[in-house]
Scaffold this motif. Structure first.
Motif, mmCIF file in Angstrom:
data_model
loop_
_atom_site.group_PDB
_atom_site.id
_atom_site.type_symbol
_atom_site.label_atom_id
_atom_site.label_comp_id
_atom_site.label_asym_id
_atom_site.label_seq_id
_atom_site.Cartn_x
_atom_site.Cartn_y
_atom_site.Cartn_z
ATOM 1 N N THR A 53 14.167 62.470 4.757
ATOM 2 C CA THR A 53 13.505 63.523 3.996
ATOM 3 C C THR A 53 14.354 63.881 2.780
ATOM 4 N N PRO A 54 13.817 64.677 1.873
ATOM 5 C CA PRO A 54 14.642 65.155 0.760
ATOM 6 C C PRO A 54 15.915 65.863 1.248
ATOM 7 N N ALA A 55 15.824 66.554 2.390
ATOM 8 C CA ALA A 55 17.007 67.215 2.943
ATOM 9 C C ALA A 55 18.081 66.192 3.317
ATOM 10 N N THR A 56 17.673 65.043 3.827
ATOM 11 C CA THR A 56 18.624 63.979 4.172
ATOM 12 C C THR A 56 19.409 63.566 2.935
ATOM 13 N N HIS A 57 18.704 63.336 1.834
ATOM 14 C CA HIS A 57 19.359 62.926 0.584
ATOM 15 C C HIS A 57 20.274 64.033 0.050
ATOM 16 N N ARG A 58 19.822 65.284 0.136
ATOM 17 C CA ARG A 58 20.617 66.414 -0.348
ATOM 18 C C ARG A 58 21.910 66.545 0.456
ATOM 19 N N ILE A 59 21.816 66.473 1.765
ATOM 20 C CA ILE A 59 23.002 66.613 2.617
ATOM 21 C C ILE A 59 23.974 65.462 2.370
ATOM 22 N N ARG A 60 23.458 64.260 2.240
ATOM 23 C CA ARG A 60 24.335 63.112 1.960
ATOM 24 C C ARG A 60 25.065 63.307 0.636
ATOM 25 N N ALA A 61 24.351 63.805 -0.379
ATOM 26 C CA ALA A 61 24.981 64.052 -1.685
ATOM 27 C C ALA A 61 26.057 65.133 -1.563
ATOM 28 N N GLU A 62 25.759 66.188 -0.823
ATOM 29 C CA GLU A 62 26.738 67.267 -0.627
ATOM 30 C C GLU A 62 27.992 66.772 0.080
ATOM 31 N N LEU A 63 27.824 65.822 0.965
ATOM 32 C CA LEU A 63 28.963 65.267 1.698
ATOM 33 C C LEU A 63 29.684 64.157 0.937
ATOM 34 N N GLY A 64 29.170 63.816 -0.227
ATOM 35 C CA GLY A 64 29.782 62.753 -1.024
ATOM 36 C C GLY A 64 29.473 61.359 -0.508
ATOM 37 N N LEU A 65 28.412 61.232 0.289
ATOM 38 C CA LEU A 65 28.025 59.925 0.837
ATOM 39 C C LEU A 65 27.085 59.228 -0.131
ATOM 40 N N PRO A 66 27.108 57.911 -0.143
ATOM 41 C CA PRO A 66 26.196 57.195 -1.050
ATOM 42 C C PRO A 66 24.748 57.388 -0.632
ATOM 43 N N PRO A 67 23.830 57.297 -1.584
ATOM 44 C CA PRO A 67 22.408 57.431 -1.237
ATOM 45 C C PRO A 67 21.975 56.292 -0.319
ATOM 46 N N LEU A 68 21.005 56.577 0.533
ATOM 47 C CA LEU A 68 20.446 55.537 1.389
ATOM 48 C C LEU A 68 19.642 54.567 0.537
ATOM 49 N N GLN A 69 19.825 53.307 0.782
ATOM 50 C CA GLN A 69 19.111 52.274 0.042
ATOM 51 C C GLN A 69 17.815 51.930 0.755
ATOM 52 N N ASP A 70 16.841 51.440 -0.005
ATOM 53 C CA ASP A 70 15.632 50.920 0.632
ATOM 54 C C ASP A 70 16.020 49.712 1.467
ATOM 55 N N LEU A 71 15.371 49.548 2.568
ATOM 56 C CA LEU A 71 15.692 48.445 3.470
ATOM 57 C C LEU A 71 14.769 47.264 3.206
ATOM 58 N N PRO A 72 15.291 46.053 3.351
ATOM 59 C CA PRO A 72 14.474 44.851 3.128
ATOM 60 C C PRO A 72 13.499 44.631 4.291
ATOM 61 N N LEU A 73 12.307 45.160 4.159
ATOM 62 C CA LEU A 73 11.327 45.083 5.243
ATOM 63 C C LEU A 73 10.908 43.646 5.542
ATOM 64 N N ASN A 74 11.015 42.761 4.567
ATOM 65 C CA ASN A 74 10.684 41.364 4.833
ATOM 66 C C ASN A 74 11.631 40.772 5.880
ATOM 67 N N GLU A 75 12.886 41.221 5.880
ATOM 68 C CA GLU A 75 13.831 40.764 6.906
ATOM 69 C C GLU A 75 13.450 41.343 8.267
ATOM 70 N N LEU A 76 12.995 42.576 8.274
ATOM 71 C CA LEU A 76 12.534 43.192 9.514
ATOM 72 C C LEU A 76 11.341 42.428 10.073
ATOM 73 N N ASP A 77 10.436 42.014 9.193
ATOM 74 C CA ASP A 77 9.288 41.223 9.633
ATOM 75 C C ASP A 77 9.733 39.933 10.312
ATOM 76 N N GLU A 78 10.784 39.320 9.769
ATOM 77 C CA GLU A 78 11.322 38.088 10.363
ATOM 78 C C GLU A 78 11.876 38.336 11.759
ATOM 79 N N ILE A 79 12.600 39.459 11.911
ATOM 80 C CA ILE A 79 13.188 39.791 13.205
ATOM 81 C C ILE A 79 12.104 40.062 14.244
ATOM 82 N N LEU A 80 11.030 40.708 13.810
ATOM 83 C CA LEU A 80 9.990 41.129 14.748
ATOM 84 C C LEU A 80 8.932 40.067 15.017
ATOM 85 N N LYS A 81 9.073 38.900 14.406
ATOM 86 C CA LYS A 81 8.098 37.841 14.685
ATOM 87 C C LYS A 81 8.125 37.486 16.162
ATOM 88 N N PRO A 82 6.937 37.307 16.752
ATOM 89 C CA PRO A 82 6.890 36.944 18.182
ATOM 90 C C PRO A 82 7.424 35.554 18.444
#
Length: 154
Positions: free
Chosen positions: A125-154
């Motif tokens: 949520t926006p609160a997640t990003h705000r708290i991370r910024a306040e703590l000096g943590l790097p922003p969360l990056q978008d995750l490569p969902l195509n890799e997730l699709d590969e992992i979840l293939k039956p």
């Protein structure tokens, strides 16, 4: 009690996460110290999960009763690990393997669905990003969902 190490499971897990990161865990406990789930759930211990993954205790970790399902995916262990082992990534890989094996508790199906669509089981949520910024943590990056699709293939 002696434990027989299941190297096949360890290799399988290494193929999902960043190679042999799991092997660098020297059980220091930094992942447990600030873990919010471990603070409130005496049965949850990321260090124990890492040890069981190192031993290849697949049946214990890949089950509906597994402690992995209690992880809040807060990434605190990831940020505290001196070896950069990324315990939460190991736990997420275990959750994916369990979900593939049909070992996901029914109560967590919304989380599994969110994981499949966003790559994260927890809402960011926006609160997640705000708290991370306040703590000096790097922003969360978008995750490569195509890799997730590969992992979840039956």
């Amino acid at each position: 009690m002696p434990v027989e190490i299941n190297f096949d499971f360890s290799r399988k897990l290494a193929g999902i996460i960043e190679g042999n990161l799991l092997n660098y865990c020297y059980q220091c406990g930094a992942c447990v110290g600030d873990c919010p789930t471990a603070r409130f759930d005496e049965n949850f211990n990321p260090r124990r999960i890492m040890l069981e993954a190192l031993y290849g205790l697949e049946k214990r970790l890949i089950s509906r009763e597994s402690p992995i399902w209690n992880c809040s995916n807060c990434y605190t262990c990831y940020e505290r690990c001196p070896q950069r082992v990324k315990p939460v990534e190991v736990i997420l890989a275990l959750k994916n393997l369990a979900a593939q094996a049909g070992q996901c508790p029914n109560a967590l199906m919304p989380q599994v669905t969110r994981c499949k669509t966003t790559g994260r089981s927890a809402m960011v949520t926006p609160a997640t990003h705000r708290i991370r910024a306040e703590l000096g943590l790097p922003p969360l990056q978008d995750l490569p969902l195509n890799e997730l699709d590969e992992i979840l293939k039956p």
